[in-house]
Design a protein around this motif. Sequence first.
Motif, short mmCIF file in Angstrom:
data_model
loop_
_atom_site.label_atom_id
_atom_site.label_comp_id
_atom_site.label_asym_id
_atom_site.label_seq_id
_atom_site.Cartn_x
_atom_site.Cartn_y
_atom_site.Cartn_z
N LEU A 1 0.74 -1.03 -0.29
CA LEU A 1 0.20 0.11 -0.18
C LEU A 1 0.72 1.47 -0.23
N ASP A 2 0.10 2.36 -0.89
CA ASP A 2 1.50 3.73 -0.90
C ASP A 2 0.30 4.66 -0.98
N ARG A 3 0.62 5.40 -0.33
CA ARG A 3 -0.41 6.41 0.02
C ARG A 3 -0.48 7.47 -1.36
N ALA B 1 11.18 9.15 -1.73
CA ALA B 1 12.42 9.29 -2.20
C ALA B 1 12.68 8.56 -3.32
N SER B 2 12.47 7.14 -3.36
CA SER B 2 13.12 6.30 -4.68
C SER B 2 12.93 6.68 -5.82
N GLY B 3 11.75 7.92 -5.88
CA GLY B 3 11.63 8.30 -7.85
C GLY B 3 12.32 9.24 -7.79
N GLY C 1 19.82 8.88 -7.98
CA GLY C 1 19.68 7.51 -8.87
C GLY C 1 21.14 7.66 -9.04
N THR C 2 22.83 7.45 -7.77
CA THR C 2 23.95 7.81 -7.98
C THR C 2 24.33 6.21 -7.41
N LEU C 3 24.84 5.52 -7.85
CA LEU C 3 24.81 3.52 -7.33
C LEU C 3 26.57 3.46 -7.36
N ALA D 1 -3.71 5.80 1.51
CA ALA D 1 -3.44 6.16 2.81
C ALA D 1 -3.53 5.45 4.06
N VAL D 2 -2.51 4.55 4.71
CA VAL D 2 -2.93 4.14 5.57
C VAL D 2 -2.67 4.61 6.57
N ILE D 3 -3.42 5.18 7.75
CA ILE D 3 -3.45 6.32 8.86
C ILE D 3 -3.46 5.34 10.58
N HIS E 1 21.36 5.30 4.67
CA HIS E 1 22.16 6.32 3.84
C HIS E 1 22.30 5.53 2.22
N SER E 2 22.45 6.76 1.05
CA SER E 2 22.30 6.20 -0.49
C SER E 2 21.85 5.07 -0.76
N GLY E 3 20.74 4.53 0.12
CA GLY E 3 19.37 4.17 -0.35
C GLY E 3 19.15 3.31 -0.91
N TYR E 4 19.42 4.22 -2.23
CA TYR E 4 18.94 3.71 -3.62
C TYR E 4 19.73 2.90 -4.41
N THR E 5 20.94 2.83 -3.87
CA THR E 5 21.98 1.95 -4.59
C THR E 5 21.84 0.58 -4.05
N SER E 6 21.22 0.63 -2.29
CA SER E 6 21.42 -0.24 -1.71
C SER E 6 20.22 -1.26 -1.93
C1 LIG Z 1 16.58 13.96 -3.58
C2 LIG Z 1 17.45 12.66 -2.73
C3 LIG Z 1 18.36 12.70 -3.07
C4 LIG Z 1 19.13 11.11 -3.46
N1 LIG Z 1 20.02 10.82 -4.00
C5 LIG Z 1 20.92 9.26 -3.34
C6 LIG Z 1 21.54 8.82 -4.62
O1 LIG Z 1 22.14 9.34 -5.56
N2 LIG Z 1 21.67 7.24 -4.09
C7 LIG Z 1 21.19 6.57 -3.07
O2 LIG Z 1 21.79 5.86 -3.54
N3 LIG Z 1 20.24 7.03 -2.83
C8 LIG Z 1 19.66 8.34 -2.45
N4 LIG Z 1 18.47 9.41 -2.09
C9 LIG Z 1 18.21 8.31 -0.67
C10 LIG Z 1 17.32 7.42 -1.83
O3 LIG Z 1 15.82 7.82 -2.60
C11 LIG Z 1 16.28 6.70 -0.76
O4 LIG Z 1 17.53 5.72 0.75
C12 LIG Z 1 15.74 5.69 -0.64
O5 LIG Z 1 14.47 5.82 -1.91
C13 LIG Z 1 14.37 5.32 0.53
O6 LIG Z 1 13.08 4.08 -0.29
P1 LIG Z 1 12.45 4.33 0.90
O7 LIG Z 1 11.36 3.10 0.59
O8 LIG Z 1 13.04 3.90 2.31
O9 LIG Z 1 11.77 5.42 1.04
P2 LIG Z 1 10.38 6.46 -0.17
O10 LIG Z 1 11.18 6.29 -1.58
O11 LIG Z 1 10.25 7.63 0.62
O12 LIG Z 1 9.47 6.24 0.12
C14 LIG Z 1 8.66 5.34 1.20
C15 LIG Z 1 7.34 5.53 1.27
O13 LIG Z 1 5.74 5.48 1.74
C16 LIG Z 1 4.63 6.12 1.27
N5 LIG Z 1 3.63 6.37 2.97
C17 LIG Z 1 3.80 7.29 3.53
N6 LIG Z 1 3.46 7.55 4.40
C18 LIG Z 1 2.46 6.33 3.96
C19 LIG Z 1 0.78 6.45 4.54
N7 LIG Z 1 0.31 6.52 5.55
N8 LIG Z 1 0.74 5.01 4.09
C20 LIG Z 1 0.92 4.65 2.81
N9 LIG Z 1 1.87 4.84 2.47
C21 LIG Z 1 2.85 5.86 2.68
C22 LIG Z 1 5.06 7.47 1.06
O14 LIG Z 1 4.92 7.56 -0.30
C23 LIG Z 1 6.35 6.66 0.41
O15 LIG Z 1 6.25 6.38 -1.52
C24 LIG Z 1 18.75 10.30 -2.35
C25 LIG Z 1 17.47 10.47 -1.34
C26 LIG Z 1 17.12 11.84 -1.80
C27 LIG Z 1 15.34 12.53 -1.16
#
Ligand SMILES: Cc1cc2nc3c(=O)[nH]c(=O)nc-3n(C[C@H](O)[C@H](O)[C@H](O)COP(=O)(O)OP(=O)(O)OC[C@H]3O[C@@H](n4cnc5c(N)ncnc54)[C@H](O)[C@@H]3O)c2cc1C
Lengths: 94, 478, 376
Positions: C34-36, C43-45, C49-51, C172-174, C334-339
């Motif tokens: 589920l995503d809101r 963050a993930s979109g 995108g640096t790996l 959206a989960v509340i 940290h750098s969570g997109y990569t890993s």
């Molecule tokens: C600008 C920026 C640049 C970055 N650059 C890099 C990079 O170059 N290389 C790298 O490795 N990492 C990078 N990072 C870090 C990386 O993007 C994050 O570590 C990673 O994407 C986090 O993923 P996540 O799934 O934890 O969080 P998110 O992608 O934020 O996902 C959380 C999700 O939860 C959903 N959500 C929130 N509340 C609710 C709710 N109540 N009910 C349902 N859904 C909900 C949100 O809608 C969201 O989709 C960057 C981050 C940012 C912000």
Amino acid sequence: MSLRIGHTVDRPGAVTITVDGTPVSAHPGESVAAALFAAGRRRLRESPRAGAPRGMFCLMGACQECVVIVGGRRVPACQTPVSEGLAVTTGVPW
Amino acid sequence: MSGAYDLIVLGAGPAGVGAAVTARSHGLSVLVVDENETTGGQVYRATPQAFATRADAPANPDKKEGAGQRQSLLASGAAVAFRHSVWQVSPGYRVDAVGQGGPVHWSAPAVIAATGTTERVVPFPGWTLPGVIGLAAATILLKSQQMLPGRRPVIAGCGPLLAAVAVAVLDGGGKPAAVLDLSGPGDWLAALPALASRPDLALRGLGWVVRLKAAGVPVHFRTGIAAVRETADGLAVTPCRVDADRRPLPDGAGQDIETDCVAVGHGLTPGTEITRLLRARHRFDAALGGWVAEHDADFRTSLPGLYVAGDGAGISGAAAAHLQGQLAGLAVARDLGRLGADAHETAAAPVRKRLAAAQRFGRAMARLMALRPAHAASVAPDTVVCRCEDVTRGEIDEAVAAGARDVNQLKAWTRCGMGPCQGRMCGETAASLVAEAVGSRGAAGLWTGRAPLRPVPMDLLTGDFTYADIPLPKAAPL
Amino acid sequence: MSAPMFDVAVVGGGVMGATTALMLARGGLRTVILDRGPLCREASGVNAGTLTLHMTRASLIPYAVRGHELWLSADQWLGRGVAAVSTEGLSLAFTPAEEEMLHARAAARREYGAPIEIVPASRARAVEPGLSDQVRLAAYCPIDGFASSYLTGRAYREALVEAGAVVREGAAVIGVDSGDGGFSLRIAGAEPVRARRLVLAGGVWLEEMLGWLGLRIPVKCLINQLVVTERLRPVMRTVLSVANGLLSLKQFANGTVLIGGGWQGIGDPKRGGVQTIPENLIGNTRLARWVIPALAETRVARIWLGLEAETADAMPMIGAVPGVPDAFVIGSVHSGYTSGPYMGRLLADLILGREPERPLFDPSRLLEPQAAPALT
Ligand SMILES: Cc1cc2nc3c(=O)[nH]c(=O)nc-3n(C[C@H](O)[C@H](O)[C@H](O)COP(=O)(O)OP(=O)(O)OC[C@H]3O[C@@H](n4cnc5c(N)ncnc54)[C@H](O)[C@@H]3O)c2cc1C
Ligand SMILES: Cc1cc2nc3c(=O)[nH]c(=O)nc-3n(C[C@H](O)[C@H](O)[C@H](O)COP(=O)(O)OP(=O)(O)OC[C@H]3O[C@@H](n4cnc5c(N)ncnc54)[C@H](O)[C@@H]3O)c2cc1C
Ligand code: FES
């Protein structure tokens, strides 16, 4: 046959600008886009993926189709006035 | 140039001028910013300052009105920053712009967004060819540059600009090869009652068919463009008959028309980039031209200190825009404590009354121009919709079929709307296509507003600097 | 008839939640995610995108190396790639102090297996001819690269659907209730969703989500600024960063250049990214132009802000939620997109009862003492 309407305004005397090195005659005050359009130089760029020809489109600074390089800088030709000796380069990639 | 004002007005069209002059008359310090070299906006576009109007030039009511507005702004004592492109507005408010001299910024507790409109063009094969331009672009060529879009242009689309351009081409010594109007005579008749509120304009408008017929210009109603292609010495337009919803008729294609330019426009849509950037609330209203910032009768948006006026608040024409600007200016004076509630009411009441009449006319025109979903749905699969990124209708359909549910998701999946125009050119068509799948334009959403409002040259933004001039924050964790 | 009981519900559809859900669904669990909003639009979109290993926290390098491999082979395991490219990476020093920092940081990362070597400026310019002549010293890593993060949502969505997971976007989960052998998720404007297990993957919203379970773990919200330019002739081919970590720079195949480095804007988890700070915009773009002078030729096309989560010790939390059986959490990497693609696998393994290949990051170290109200 000129596209310039003659009976409404008096334009300052024509000056020469260069477009990709070729001289083009234009009037100060005119936008670079209009001057090139009147001179028959309609193609200003190619599109990024298809490589299709593009030219000025909106004339309001919104579409960015008319971007050219003047003085090393990308400018919308429709927002840039002509002046003597102005050097214009077309073909900005994007 | 930088500084603080009571009010910053963005845009010096009729709405911006109305706002600035009114606010000045109540003692506010006002700055007006516009990318053009003087006032007028789109409708009262001035000729370049270097051009001299000839004494024997035919009289032109728009030109006179424009000159009057220019004079009134000059006399008002408002500060002006022409040839400055605003690229960012931040809460509070700070306005960042670039001019010839580089970046500047100003601040004020109140901002009126009066940045007008952009033109909508629903794609057809060949719409990206050089020599195919917007109808609004043609008016700018004619009014400002005193230049014909072509000696024998094809003028196509819908709404009052069709007539304005066609007649101006005749006046300028050209002769349109054809006028293709998506509306039928019936659509124009339906607008008649509202037109009666502005007989002067209605006459100017309705006389055009007669004028063009007399000049031998073919006028085709209920007709759009099937395609434009390049020929050895110009362009060829294939016209196509459409039904009342502007859907091309199966056997509607007509004889090709040879031309040197195509000027085409399918209506105007409010410019909402500033109110979107600041995250004001918006609503969709097809009759107003699309998404507009929600506003009250005095043009306050959902955000304190942020006002809208003119086309950006809903397409309603030049006369209404000017009056809306005045109301917004009065509201700012009141909200900043320069005008008491009673004095405000006294000043606003007559303007509101005039606005109601002016709006009726403008909105009838806007309805003629409103986007019909069937029109957007008629775009062929291999036609480019997003000019900046060359994204086709087919790619949009594919993303929608794969689950893209709003325009921002579509943008991420296809790059449609990601280019330098920021979705101004493709947004209406793309949103209409997504809306077909998700049920409504409201559900399909609107592009998230982002800075810069206009692309900013890196060299201007960064200026001259050395390494020591870069304010490095503390190092990232190891 | 009561709602179906899922084996697992994943709340939050970023790269962490989406990977976990995908692996759980492929592992045979009846999975709902589920995503809101739409998947991967936070963050993930919107990330850079640096790996890269140059920017990753040193102790996370083994995870990042696996993540890097996974992104590059995404079309195989995910079904659709995210335009990931492998290239070399350079981290640069412009002052004597930065040279020292470069040495220290490269040494620390080498210890965790990053093949980083210090090279003279001449070698750096041989690798990257467009570099500024002001470079004094560089750290070179053969493993680097980048992806187009905006493609992430589409790729995961198709894979999740294909794997049989139920994808609920716009949900959206509340809040969360417990009852008859599972969790019941309250959804704004919709029927509750029931599941035996719960995975919280809410990025910067994890603090709030953990609150549903009565736990208090502070999550800091960084407001990262990114700037993208218009298309430009090829002016660089590697991933560039600077010793202090305040720049990431790359040119995509389409010619646009992305400028990042964690410069901050204004915003918070409630309102999102609200406003760029002009000084930070100018600082970030100056640094980029300092490194690749040819950037002066192009224009800034778009600026945006994304929200990144960070725990008190800036290390991830991935594992079982302390004191709440069958609840798990993943995020703040940290750098969570990569890993991300690797981290999600590790958590899925834990949930599926397999031994994770590498240690997870126990959230209990981050718990703030408080009278934990029992789950209602
Ligand atoms: C600008 C920026 C640049 C970055 N650059 C890099 C990079 O170059 N290389 C790298 O490795 N990492 C990078 N990072 C870090 C990386 O993007 C994050 O570590 C990673 O994407 C986090 O993923 P996540 O799934 O934890 O969080 P998110 O992608 O934020 O996902 C959380 C999700 O939860 C959903 N959500 C929130 N509340 C609710 C709710 N109540 N009910 C349902 N859904 C909900 C949100 O809608 C969201 O989709 C960057 C981050 C940012 C912000
Ligand atoms: C080309 C054109 C011709 C038209 N002709 C007519 C007509 O003949 N009759 C009629 O009734 N209506 C006409 N319309 C409709 C017309 O737009 C409105 O009636 C009227 O112009 C609206 O006034 P406004 O002040 O709201 O906006 P505008 O007149 O559009 O003024 C907005 C101003 O804001 C400026 N601006 C926008 N963005 C920025 C930025 N980022 N930085 C700096 N400045 C900015 C623009 O340069 C412009 O000058 C026309 C529209 C267009 C587009
Ligand atoms: S023609 Fe559209 S920006 Fe110049």
